[in-house]
Design an enzyme around this catalytic site. Structure first.
Site, mmCIF file in Angstrom:
data_model
loop_
_atom_site.group_PDB
_atom_site.id
_atom_site.type_symbol
_atom_site.label_atom_id
_atom_site.label_comp_id
_atom_site.label_asym_id
_atom_site.label_seq_id
_atom_site.Cartn_x
_atom_site.Cartn_y
_atom_site.Cartn_z
ATOM 1 N N LEU A 14 0.866 -1.173 0.000
ATOM 2 C CA LEU A 14 0.000 0.000 0.000
ATOM 3 C C LEU A 14 0.901 1.220 0.000
ATOM 4 C CD1 LEU A 14 -2.709 -0.981 2.678
ATOM 5 C CD2 LEU A 14 -2.931 -1.069 0.193
ATOM 6 N N ASP A 15 0.580 2.227 -0.824
ATOM 7 C CA ASP A 15 1.453 3.400 -0.878
ATOM 8 C C ASP A 15 1.349 4.189 0.421
ATOM 9 O OD1 ASP A 15 -0.620 5.569 -1.131
ATOM 10 O OD2 ASP A 15 -1.094 4.489 -2.968
ATOM 11 N N VAL A 16 2.219 5.158 0.565
ATOM 12 C CA VAL A 16 2.362 5.871 1.838
ATOM 13 C C VAL A 16 1.092 6.601 2.234
ATOM 14 C CG1 VAL A 16 3.291 7.940 0.731
ATOM 15 C CG2 VAL A 16 3.894 7.437 3.115
ATOM 16 N N ASN A 17 0.280 7.025 1.272
ATOM 17 C CA ASN A 17 -0.938 7.777 1.566
ATOM 18 C C ASN A 17 -2.182 6.901 1.649
ATOM 19 O OD1 ASN A 17 0.398 10.307 1.597
ATOM 20 N ND2 ASN A 17 0.358 10.361 -0.644
ATOM 21 N N THR A 18 -2.021 5.581 1.592
ATOM 22 C CA THR A 18 -3.142 4.647 1.667
ATOM 23 C C THR A 18 -3.094 3.913 2.993
ATOM 24 O OG1 THR A 18 -3.127 4.356 -0.731
ATOM 25 C CG2 THR A 18 -4.284 2.698 0.558
#
Length: 355
Positions: free
Chosen positions: A107-111
């Site tokens: 999951l990306d950093v903003n998810t």
């Protein structure tokens, strides 16, 4: 019997197949003193080293498959070490000896939301493989106006930089104005795929939460950065989903039904809800209950006290007491209070002088 190098290392918990194939291609893995190559097969007596350190090789019967559910918050990276010192998803996981946790996807950093970890690299590799088409469900908040035509295009498919992509299902989840919530589901996990699909329609994703992976749903009572180990029933569901044999051993006590982390987080959540309903930050002495669950003795004593009498009411003798009170309220041995009258002074006609 010989097996492929990356499969043996993945089963032993040294990473997923994709990670290990990258290591082998970079020349970081050696077999019996020689640099390994992709597709190389080894037997149980081979000496394997990763970055110069000998890697433990486990047989299939020696590996216990464990799976963790992790509630990833925004701001954490899906990497083991960050050169800039930022927090990672591995910082709060339980420590192990002789094995390590392998992330099932990223999951990306903003998810935020559900992230699975396992000790079985082969299981992680199959769960991530697009050929198995495992469903991933997300709750997404969109900034911008979303029309039915846009939703139809996203389900039908749009062209992205790395090929066509589409949502298998889209549902409206509420919201008003320019910020609306949607539930979307897809069967692959390409980099930032959900965000790129929405951006292709000229709208922006302001928040993204993964709520389900297969039939494994994010536990509502699990706090952010909290983890809980899955029971053997759910582990075998994941293994059956990708064609792996069932696991027979588990680290979760079946009598408890869930891990300590889940129980503690649920207790904290329930306590926080109670405090919120009371409208205060901490329970007062009158609200605090003993650990045994019995009513507070102070309340019992307060209830046992006689109520105040109104004028004209006759006093009933207390059957629990041996003394009988007098009509004026005094006890039998209690003296009537007396008041001292001031001494009268007689007028003598003499003038008082101070000496």
């Amino acid at each position: 019997m010989s097996e492929k190098l990356q499969k043996v290392l993945a089963r032993s918990g040294h990473g997923s197949r994709r990670e290990l194939e990258t290591m082998i291609a970079a020349g970081r893995v050696s077999v019996n003193g020689q640099v390994a190559s992709l597709g190389e097969r080894i037997d149980s007596n081979a000496v394997v080293r990763i970055d110069g350190r000998e890697a433990s090789i486990k047989q299939p019967e020696d590996v216990v498959c464990r799976v963790l559910m992790y509630h990833k918050p925004e701001g954490e990276l899906c990497t083991r070490k960050d050169p800039e010192g930022r927090p990672t998803v591995y910082d709060r996981l339980p420590r192990m000896q002789g094995s390590r946790w392998v992330a099932v996807g990223r999951l990306d950093v903003n998810t935020s939301g559900l992230l699975l970890f396992t000790t079985d690299g082969e299981l992680a590799n199959r769960l991530m493989h697009p050929g198995h088409e495992i469903e991933r469900e997300y709750s997404v908040r969109i900034f911008g106006e979303v029309t039915d035509e846009m939703m139809r295009k996203l389900k039908q498919g749009v062209q992205l930089e790395d090929g066509p992509a589409s949502f298998k299902e889209i549902k409206r989840g509420g919201g008003e104005g320019m910020n609306q919530w949607f539930r979307v589901m897809l069967t692959e996990g390409r980099n930032r795929e959900v965000r790129r699909l929405w951006e292709s329609q000229g709208v922006q994703v302001s928040r993204l939460i993964r709520v389900r992976y297969g039939n494994i749903k994010l536990e509502q009572g699990l706090p952010q950065s909290g983890w809980g180990e899955l029971p053997i029933k759910e582990i075998n569901y994941l293994r059956e989903l990708v064609g792996l044999p069932a696991e027979t051993r588990t680290f979760v006590d079946p009598r408890q039904g869930e891990s300590r982390q889940k129980r503690y987080s649920r207790a904290r959540r329930v306590n926080a809800q109670k405090l919120q309903q009371r409208g205060q930050s901490a329970p007062t002495a009158d609200q605090a209950q003993p650990a045994t669950g019995k009513p507070d003795s102070r309340k019992k004593n307060d209830q046992s006290r006689p109520k105040s009498r109104k004028p004209g009411d006759r006093e009933r003798p207390d059957s629990r007491s041996t003394d009988q009170r007098k009509p004026d309220g005094r006890k039998p041995n209690e003296r009537k209070p007396t008041t001292r009258k001031p001494k009268e002074r007689k007028a003598t006609g003499r003038k008082r002088t101070r000496t």
